[in-house]
Design a protein around this motif. Structure first.
Motif, PDB file in Angstrom:
ATOM      1  N   GLU A 123       0.850  -1.202   0.000  1.00 59.04           N
ATOM      2  CA  GLU A 123       0.000   0.000   0.000  1.00 59.04           C
ATOM      3  C   GLU A 123       0.875   1.238   0.000  1.00 59.04           C
ATOM      4  O   GLU A 123       1.813   1.335   0.786  1.00 59.04           O
ATOM      5  CB  GLU A 123      -0.904   0.043   1.237  1.00 59.04           C
ATOM      6  CG  GLU A 123      -1.936  -1.056   1.303  1.00 59.04           C
ATOM      7  CD  GLU A 123      -2.901  -0.878   2.473  1.00 59.04           C
ATOM      8  OE1 GLU A 123      -3.283   0.263   2.764  1.00 59.04           O
ATOM      9  OE2 GLU A 123      -3.239  -1.885   3.095  1.00 59.04           O
ATOM     10  N   GLN A 167      -2.455   3.937  -4.164  1.00 57.48           N
ATOM     11  CA  GLN A 167      -3.914   3.862  -4.162  1.00 57.48           C
ATOM     12  C   GLN A 167      -4.569   4.831  -3.194  1.00 57.48           C
ATOM     13  O   GLN A 167      -5.789   4.974  -3.195  1.00 57.48           O
ATOM     14  CB  GLN A 167      -4.383   2.436  -3.838  1.00 57.48           C
ATOM     15  CG  GLN A 167      -4.023   1.936  -2.431  1.00 57.48           C
ATOM     16  CD  GLN A 167      -2.711   1.177  -2.412  1.00 57.48           C
ATOM     17  OE1 GLN A 167      -1.670   1.690  -2.817  1.00 57.48           O
ATOM     18  NE2 GLN A 167      -2.746  -0.056  -1.947  1.00 57.48           N
ATOM     19  N   ARG A 168      -3.769   5.535  -2.393  1.00 56.59           N
ATOM     20  CA  ARG A 168      -4.338   6.427  -1.387  1.00 56.59           C
ATOM     21  C   ARG A 168      -3.785   7.835  -1.602  1.00 56.59           C
ATOM     22  O   ARG A 168      -2.601   7.995  -1.864  1.00 56.59           O
ATOM     23  CB  ARG A 168      -3.983   5.932   0.022  1.00 56.59           C
ATOM     24  CG  ARG A 168      -4.771   6.587   1.145  1.00 56.59           C
ATOM     25  CD  ARG A 168      -4.465   5.891   2.476  1.00 56.59           C
ATOM     26  NE  ARG A 168      -4.678   4.452   2.352  1.00 56.59           N
ATOM     27  CZ  ARG A 168      -3.962   3.511   2.969  1.00 56.59           C
ATOM     28  NH1 ARG A 168      -2.968   3.863   3.765  1.00 56.59           N
ATOM     29  NH2 ARG A 168      -4.229   2.239   2.786  1.00 56.59           N
ATOM     30  N   GLN A 214     -11.265   5.589 -10.103  1.00 58.60           N
ATOM     31  CA  GLN A 214     -10.004   4.859 -10.006  1.00 58.60           C
ATOM     32  C   GLN A 214      -9.978   3.871  -8.831  1.00 58.60           C
ATOM     33  O   GLN A 214      -8.992   3.158  -8.656  1.00 58.60           O
ATOM     34  CB  GLN A 214      -8.848   5.858  -9.838  1.00 58.60           C
ATOM     35  CG  GLN A 214      -8.640   6.767 -11.030  1.00 58.60           C
ATOM     36  CD  GLN A 214      -7.712   7.938 -10.714  1.00 58.60           C
ATOM     37  OE1 GLN A 214      -7.424   8.245  -9.555  1.00 58.60           O
ATOM     38  NE2 GLN A 214      -7.239   8.614 -11.741  1.00 58.60           N
ATOM     39  N   ARG A 252      -9.719   4.570  -5.714  1.00 61.20           N
ATOM     40  CA  ARG A 252      -8.687   4.995  -4.786  1.00 61.20           C
ATOM     41  C   ARG A 252      -9.299   5.369  -3.431  1.00 61.20           C
ATOM     42  O   ARG A 252     -10.522   5.478  -3.280  1.00 61.20           O
ATOM     43  CB  ARG A 252      -7.910   6.177  -5.357  1.00 61.20           C
ATOM     44  CG  ARG A 252      -6.785   5.748  -6.309  1.00 61.20           C
ATOM     45  CD  ARG A 252      -6.152   6.924  -6.996  1.00 61.20           C
ATOM     46  NE  ARG A 252      -4.743   6.684  -7.304  1.00 61.20           N
ATOM     47  CZ  ARG A 252      -4.047   7.415  -8.151  1.00 61.20           C
ATOM     48  NH1 ARG A 252      -4.597   8.433  -8.768  1.00 61.20           N
ATOM     49  NH2 ARG A 252      -2.778   7.153  -8.381  1.00 61.20           N
TER      50      ARG A 252
END
Length: 278
Positions: free
Chosen positions: A117, A178-179, A217, A219
């Motif tokens: 992550e 992703q963040r 996305q 996200r």
């Protein structure tokens, strides 16, 4: 799941240098089930030519490339040692830097397979003299960097959110973070410079464009409480206006302490339920 989704390590050059293992142990003591290591990814070597402001903005911003294997090994050792007590993920807090997307994509392609992550953040944006300046180094640096817009808060916010929009539009490859990190960092010194007014309609439209992309996305958003404990911010990131819009879109909100020392791990975690999400 009780987790801390944004933390740093003993290797961070602007951190406390305190033991990462003791930070993990504190997370376990607080009853966390997951702990995300998200150390600052290296900056491109050529970035220095476009940068202005405090030298620490580069020299103390991130890991060096030489430190990356050490960082990954540290995370993997802790994963193995504490696997029965807490789920530890390894990743990077990656800076979006306009013009260096290819470098960032190549970095993530190289090291992404060893991560789980990561976070994409905007710590730098164009300011005075058309140079790139750090946003969160000091009030003095901020005042010089963004002096043309200090008395026009909405213009300053527009510059920042246009940069955030560019970050989520950027093609950073299959290992793109992703963040999205602390999506209102531009307000770190809001009480110092009286930048406390709400976003206007134009800036909210920019925010809506960003959030719509994040939704498409798949996200997540860093619900980062570090700002509450900053002397001139006194608010969480990304702030209530953005939070409400993200909630309406059901974008996942991941608590992050942004801890750079032991005592900050999990700081403010109960506010997520009591004051923000609730």
């Amino acid at each position: 799941m009780l987790m801390d989704g944004h933390t740093h390590t003993e290797l961070c050059p602007h951190g406390s240098g305190e033991s990462t293992e003791k930070m993990v142990q504190r997370a376990i003591q607080l009853g966390m089930q997951k702990y995300c290591l998200t150390e600052h990814a290296p900056l491109p070597p050529e970035f220095a030519a476009t940068y202005a402001g405090m030298s620490e903005g580069i020299t103390e911003a991130s890991l060096t490339l030489d430190q990356v294997p050490t960082y990954l090994a540290l995370g993997q050792r802790l994963q193995a040692k504490y696997r029965d007590q807490i789920d530890i993920s390894i990743g990077f807090e990656v800076d979006y830097l306009a013009g260096f997307e290819t470098w960032t994509r190549d970095f993530l392609k190289t090291y992404g397979p060893q991560t789980q992550e990561s976070i994409l953040s905007v710590h730098f944006m164009t300011g005075a003299q058309r140079k790139t300046w750090g946003i969160d180094l000091s009030p003095e640096n901020f005042g010089v960097a963004f002096e043309p817009w200090i008395d026009q808060p909405q213009q300053l916010f527009k510059q920042y959110y246009q940069t955030v929009l560019a970050s989520v539009q950027a093609d950073l490859g299959p290992y793109a973070p992703q963040r999205i990190g602390h999506m209102s960092l531009v307000r770190k010194y809001q009480d110092y410079f009286k930048l406390i007014e709400p976003l206007d309609a134009d800036n909210l439209a920019l925010v809506d464009q960003i959030l719509a992309l994040l939704k498409t996305q798949h996200r997540e958003l860093d619900l980062n409480l570090a700002g509450l404990f900053k002397p001139f911010c006194n608010d969480f990131y990304p702030g209530n206006q953005i939070l409400k819009r993200a909630q309406k879109l059901e974008i996942p909100l991941i608590y992050g302490s942004d801890a750079h020392d032991i005592i900050s791990v999990g700081r403010g975690q109960h506010l997520i339920k009591k004051l923000i999400v609730g």
